[in-house]
Design a protein around this motif. Sequence first.
Motif, PDB file in Angstrom:
ATOM      1  N   ASP A 135      -3.874   6.974  -3.357  1.00  0.00           N
ATOM      2  CA  ASP A 135      -3.237   5.766  -2.829  1.00  0.00           C
ATOM      3  C   ASP A 135      -3.269   4.698  -3.899  1.00  0.00           C
ATOM      4  O   ASP A 135      -4.130   4.708  -4.792  1.00  0.00           O
ATOM      5  CB  ASP A 135      -3.888   5.296  -1.525  1.00  0.00           C
ATOM      6  CG  ASP A 135      -5.292   4.777  -1.719  1.00  0.00           C
ATOM      7  OD1 ASP A 135      -5.514   3.571  -1.523  1.00  0.00           O
ATOM      8  OD2 ASP A 135      -6.192   5.570  -2.081  1.00  0.00           O
ATOM      9  N   ARG A 185      -5.326  12.641   2.300  1.00  0.00           N
ATOM     10  CA  ARG A 185      -4.929  11.760   1.210  1.00  0.00           C
ATOM     11  C   ARG A 185      -5.155  12.417  -0.145  1.00  0.00           C
ATOM     12  O   ARG A 185      -6.229  12.917  -0.437  1.00  0.00           O
ATOM     13  CB  ARG A 185      -5.695  10.442   1.310  1.00  0.00           C
ATOM     14  CG  ARG A 185      -5.373   9.468   0.187  1.00  0.00           C
ATOM     15  CD  ARG A 185      -5.828   8.052   0.496  1.00  0.00           C
ATOM     16  NE  ARG A 185      -7.095   7.997   1.198  1.00  0.00           N
ATOM     17  CZ  ARG A 185      -7.584   6.900   1.762  1.00  0.00           C
ATOM     18  NH1 ARG A 185      -6.902   5.774   1.732  1.00  0.00           N
ATOM     19  NH2 ARG A 185      -8.744   6.930   2.373  1.00  0.00           N
ATOM     20  N   TRP A 195       0.856  -1.194   0.000  1.00  0.00           N
ATOM     21  CA  TRP A 195       0.000   0.000   0.000  1.00  0.00           C
ATOM     22  C   TRP A 195       0.884   1.233   0.000  1.00  0.00           C
ATOM     23  O   TRP A 195       1.756   1.385   0.863  1.00  0.00           O
ATOM     24  CB  TRP A 195      -0.912   0.003   1.217  1.00  0.00           C
ATOM     25  CG  TRP A 195      -2.136   0.865   1.053  1.00  0.00           C
ATOM     26  CD1 TRP A 195      -2.598   1.416  -0.099  1.00  0.00           C
ATOM     27  CD2 TRP A 195      -3.060   1.235   2.078  1.00  0.00           C
ATOM     28  NE1 TRP A 195      -3.759   2.118   0.131  1.00  0.00           N
ATOM     29  CE2 TRP A 195      -4.071   2.027   1.458  1.00  0.00           C
ATOM     30  CE3 TRP A 195      -3.137   0.986   3.437  1.00  0.00           C
ATOM     31  CZ2 TRP A 195      -5.138   2.563   2.171  1.00  0.00           C
ATOM     32  CZ3 TRP A 195      -4.205   1.519   4.145  1.00  0.00           C
ATOM     33  CH2 TRP A 195      -5.198   2.291   3.530  1.00  0.00           C
ATOM     34  N   ILE A 250       0.589   5.393  -0.045  1.00  0.00           N
ATOM     35  CA  ILE A 250      -0.348   6.480   0.230  1.00  0.00           C
ATOM     36  C   ILE A 250       0.398   7.804   0.126  1.00  0.00           C
ATOM     37  O   ILE A 250       1.443   7.990   0.763  1.00  0.00           O
ATOM     38  CB  ILE A 250      -0.964   6.362   1.639  1.00  0.00           C
ATOM     39  CG1 ILE A 250      -1.609   4.999   1.850  1.00  0.00           C
ATOM     40  CG2 ILE A 250      -1.969   7.486   1.887  1.00  0.00           C
ATOM     41  CD1 ILE A 250      -2.012   4.729   3.298  1.00  0.00           C
ATOM     42  N   LYS A 251      -0.147   8.724  -0.646  1.00  0.00           N
ATOM     43  CA  LYS A 251       0.411  10.082  -0.756  1.00  0.00           C
ATOM     44  C   LYS A 251      -0.569  11.071  -0.136  1.00  0.00           C
ATOM     45  O   LYS A 251      -1.768  11.045  -0.445  1.00  0.00           O
ATOM     46  CB  LYS A 251       0.656  10.438  -2.221  1.00  0.00           C
ATOM     47  CG  LYS A 251       1.089  11.879  -2.476  1.00  0.00           C
ATOM     48  CD  LYS A 251       2.469  12.185  -1.905  1.00  0.00           C
ATOM     49  CE  LYS A 251       2.947  13.573  -2.336  1.00  0.00           C
ATOM     50  NZ  LYS A 251       2.154  14.667  -1.733  1.00  0.00           N
ATOM     51  N   THR A 252      -0.039  11.940   0.747  1.00  0.00           N
ATOM     52  CA  THR A 252      -0.883  12.955   1.376  1.00  0.00           C
ATOM     53  C   THR A 252      -0.368  14.346   1.055  1.00  0.00           C
ATOM     54  O   THR A 252       0.770  14.532   0.620  1.00  0.00           O
ATOM     55  CB  THR A 252      -0.937  12.791   2.909  1.00  0.00           C
ATOM     56  OG1 THR A 252       0.239  13.363   3.502  1.00  0.00           O
ATOM     57  CG2 THR A 252      -1.072  11.335   3.319  1.00  0.00           C
TER      58      THR A 252
END
Length: 420
Positions: free
Chosen positions: A312, A309, A299, A301-303
Amino acid sequence: MIIGRFVIVLWMAICLASANPDTTTTGQLNTFPSGPIPQEEWNRTYGGSSDDVGTYGQQTKDGGYIITGYTSSYGADAPFSWLIKVQHRGDLWLIKTDAEGQKEWDRTYGGLGKDLGFFVQQTKDEGYIIVGGKKSFWIIGSYDLWIIKTDAKGNVLWDRTFGGSGEDLGFSVQQTNDDGYIIAGYTSFTNGKKAWIIKIDSQGNKQLDMATGRADSEAASIGLTKDGGYIITGYTPSSGSGKEDVWLIKTNSKLHWDWLKTFGGPNRDLGLSVQETEDGGYIIAGLTESFGAGKGDVWLIKTDPKGDREWDRTFGGSNFDSGASVQQTRDGGYIVTGYNTTTIDNVGSYSRLFNSDNIGRVWLIKTDSEGIELWNETFGGTRNDWGNSVQETRDGGYIITGVTESYGAGKEDVWLIKVR
């Protein structure tokens, strides 16, 4: 339940139930639209007849590499292998190599217990800071968080332990702007474990600490942020919608929260690696059992800078796959390592009813800035192999540190793979 760096390494082996480039099986699973997929330049194994694990590695200023982990083949209690089972003994291990992965020196640290290294960083004075866990005596007692500062040759300058009567471990450390260090891990209370963040000065004296989360929360990775604070990922059952959720915590330099975010679904989801990105946001890599194609998937995930978020991505097949480490690359994309589980024919089977088996392979995934896969490669043999950390090297390649059961001298060996 413990799912920190220590148990992630062991858990990979459970879930999955010195070499040269010709010794690996490399699966090319995708194409790279803008050019050829990088290829393995070399790989090296380090270890003896027992279990030896590589948990983290990075390129050093001289172009070589520094690796930490733990060894049951060497060290203070190796002579007692006839008496004490491997799971109860071992020393923290530090290995320095040249640019080709040839060992220049190594050091073991520990006594008559199980001593573990999970993260190493070269410091401004060209020495090293290592974090892990120390257990005083074989099957008696619990781990204390252990931090060791060495000189450039691995000689101990100072070391400190932190903890109480329960189990305490450190999984990640960074040198701070004031030449001190920030550590992430967990500490135990009567009702369970909590994520633990400790700030120490340049001599290892504790200045600040923060224990947070409900029972069985952990901090797996910590990074410095441009504003002088810290970014932390791990997992928590204390909020969110699932069994365990990825959490992302932003603090200031005094360890006061700026914000906290959780990401997850109905099953187990873990954050194992975090970094601030060039745009001021954050990238997280880990495991999801809630989303994706299989029992477990990588997984990513970019925030944004507030932890919200942006996107993802999941990577994986129908079996169990996991991410362990992520770094933003110089082209603005991301490089991820972990493991990929593959079903292979078992030619030694006595029955066609039992003609396949699942094995884990080191998995390297390259994405663009939006998390879209550009290419991926696997490395491994006929047994379980997995990657624990990855870093882009100065020549534009990648260095992977992990564990191999397929090659080397023992049941498990430290594995260093250079790709370019």
